[in-house]
Design a protein around this motif. Structure first.
Motif, PDB file in Angstrom:
ATOM      1  N   ASP A 142     -19.989  18.468  -6.745  1.00  0.00           N
ATOM      2  CA  ASP A 142     -20.872  17.717  -7.632  1.00  0.00           C
ATOM      3  C   ASP A 142     -22.334  17.968  -7.299  1.00  0.00           C
ATOM      4  O   ASP A 142     -23.171  18.083  -8.190  1.00  0.00           O
ATOM      5  N   SER A 197     -23.168  18.243  -0.379  1.00  0.00           N
ATOM      6  CA  SER A 197     -22.031  18.770  -1.126  1.00  0.00           C
ATOM      7  C   SER A 197     -21.122  19.595  -0.225  1.00  0.00           C
ATOM      8  O   SER A 197     -19.893  19.492  -0.286  1.00  0.00           O
ATOM      9  N   LEU A 235     -19.312  17.212   2.291  1.00  0.00           N
ATOM     10  CA  LEU A 235     -18.247  16.400   1.688  1.00  0.00           C
ATOM     11  C   LEU A 235     -17.198  17.245   0.972  1.00  0.00           C
ATOM     12  O   LEU A 235     -16.307  16.700   0.331  1.00  0.00           O
ATOM     13  N   SER A 249     -17.314  18.876  -1.701  1.00  0.00           N
ATOM     14  CA  SER A 249     -17.295  18.591  -3.124  1.00  0.00           C
ATOM     15  C   SER A 249     -18.259  19.540  -3.814  1.00  0.00           C
ATOM     16  O   SER A 249     -19.089  20.164  -3.172  1.00  0.00           O
ATOM     17  N   PRO A 272     -22.409   8.961   4.860  1.00  0.00           N
ATOM     18  CA  PRO A 272     -21.347   8.311   4.111  1.00  0.00           C
ATOM     19  C   PRO A 272     -20.930   9.172   2.928  1.00  0.00           C
ATOM     20  O   PRO A 272     -21.561  10.182   2.632  1.00  0.00           O
ATOM     21  N   GLY A 273     -19.901   8.777   2.250  1.00  0.00           N
ATOM     22  CA  GLY A 273     -19.518   9.486   1.035  1.00  0.00           C
ATOM     23  C   GLY A 273     -18.033   9.727   0.952  1.00  0.00           C
ATOM     24  O   GLY A 273     -17.290   9.581   1.924  1.00  0.00           O
ATOM     25  N   GLU A 274     -17.637  10.086  -0.243  1.00  0.00           N
ATOM     26  CA  GLU A 274     -16.232  10.309  -0.535  1.00  0.00           C
ATOM     27  C   GLU A 274     -15.933  11.792  -0.406  1.00  0.00           C
ATOM     28  O   GLU A 274     -16.676  12.622  -0.920  1.00  0.00           O
ATOM     29  N   TRP A 275     -14.868  12.122   0.270  1.00  0.00           N
ATOM     30  CA  TRP A 275     -14.556  13.539   0.477  1.00  0.00           C
ATOM     31  C   TRP A 275     -13.953  14.123  -0.780  1.00  0.00           C
ATOM     32  O   TRP A 275     -13.061  13.543  -1.391  1.00  0.00           O
ATOM     33  N   GLY A 276     -14.449  15.291  -1.137  1.00  0.00           N
ATOM     34  CA  GLY A 276     -13.969  15.947  -2.348  1.00  0.00           C
ATOM     35  C   GLY A 276     -12.758  16.810  -2.062  1.00  0.00           C
ATOM     36  O   GLY A 276     -12.184  16.803  -0.970  1.00  0.00           O
ATOM     37  N   GLU A 277     -12.387  17.568  -3.072  1.00  0.00           N
ATOM     38  CA  GLU A 277     -11.152  18.328  -2.995  1.00  0.00           C
ATOM     39  C   GLU A 277     -11.383  19.809  -2.730  1.00  0.00           C
ATOM     40  O   GLU A 277     -10.429  20.565  -2.614  1.00  0.00           O
TER      41      GLU A 277
END
Lengths: 103, 175
Positions: free
Chosen positions: A60, A53, A56, A58, B121-126
């Motif tokens: 979540d 978390s 990234l 984020s 891997p993964g999508e970058w958050g805000e």
């Protein structure tokens, strides 16, 4: 941004603690110690989630850890009640003596 | 800046080694109460690691719920049951234990392989660090908790209620 420590090291620590907890579940015969090892494994997985978390950027994973902790608290209450019940009925909480469901 | 980085490293290495040491002690001590004490040390070390990862809220909750509530319950049950220490010859290696440890070593190798060989891997958050520093950890979590995760949050309350009822019913003496 990450002050030198990359997430790999946090994930490594988490993997080590998870593996130690799994070894403890397999080699110990005391139900309470096995329960504590399971809590340790849950906590190691939480560390993985928080690391991912943070990496990234984020939130979540943080929320997921929040719910894992809720489940762990409920599990502790019910699991320890079961241990008290088993001890009352059988006089032991060694898992070798509790093989009611084994056939 | 460089001094802060060195300090970060020192705290990380010290905390990580203490956590691993405490984990090893948990599974090697014979007395359950010693295991419980080392497990509390392990939980507090993990809370410090959370602080290093900028998750202050989860660090506090870790100390309160894991090191506080759950371990208090465990120690209380150990006290109630008066669990005897495992006998000296308990630690001998039976075939099942050896096989189990080998399987766990394979699992550990897979975990290390999984985290080590590739970039995550993964999508970058805000929630960038600057934004988190501006709005704060707890406020951001609360905002998500009452919007995106509202339904799981309500389910969690039901889960806790079921846990309470289950514990009461299980520990009730039947007449």
């Amino acid at each position: 941004m990450f002050s030198g420590v990359t997430p790999i090291y946090f994930l490594f620590v988490s993997a080590v603690i998870f593996a130690i907890g799994a070894v403890g579940v397999l080699i110990r015969r005391n139900a309470i110690v096995i329960f504590m090892c399971i809590e340790m494994m849950l906590s190691a997985v939480n560390l993985t989630l928080i690391t991912a978390s943070h990496y990234l950027q984020s939130l979540d994973g943080v929320l997921m850890v929040f719910f894992v902790m809720t489940v762990a608290a409920a599990e502790a209450a019910v699991g320890l009640a079961i241990f008290v019940l088993l001890f009352r009925g059988r006089g032991t909480i060694k898992v070798d003596g509790i093989n009611l469901l084994k056939w | 800046m460089i001094a802060g980085s060195v300090f970060y490293w020192i705290v990380f290495i010290g905390t990580a080694l203490t956590a691993i040491f405490a984990a090893v002690m948990v599974i090697t001590r014979r007395s359950p109460i010693h295991s419980a004490m080392f497990l509390i040390l392990n939980f507090i070390c993990i809370a410090v690691l959370y602080l290093l990862l900028n998750s202050q809220f989860i660090a506090i909750v870790q100390v309160m719920i894991y090191a506080g509530a759950i371990m208090m319950l465990v120690i209380f049950v150990i006290m109630l049951l008066n669990v005897e220490e495992e006998e000296q010859q308990k630690m001998h290696a039976s075939p099942a234990k050896v096989i189990g440890v080998v399987l766990v070593l394979i699992l550990f190798a897979q975990l290390i392989y999984g985290v080590g060989v590739q970039v995550l891997p993964g999508e970058w958050g805000e929630f960038t660090p600057e934004r988190m520093a501006r709005i704060g950890d707890i406020k951001a979590i609360a905002g998500l908790l009452f919007t995106k995760f509202l339904f799981p949050f309500e389910i969690a309350s039901i889960l806790l209620l079921v846990g309470i009822i289950g514990a009461v019913i299980l520990s009730k003496k039947e007449r």
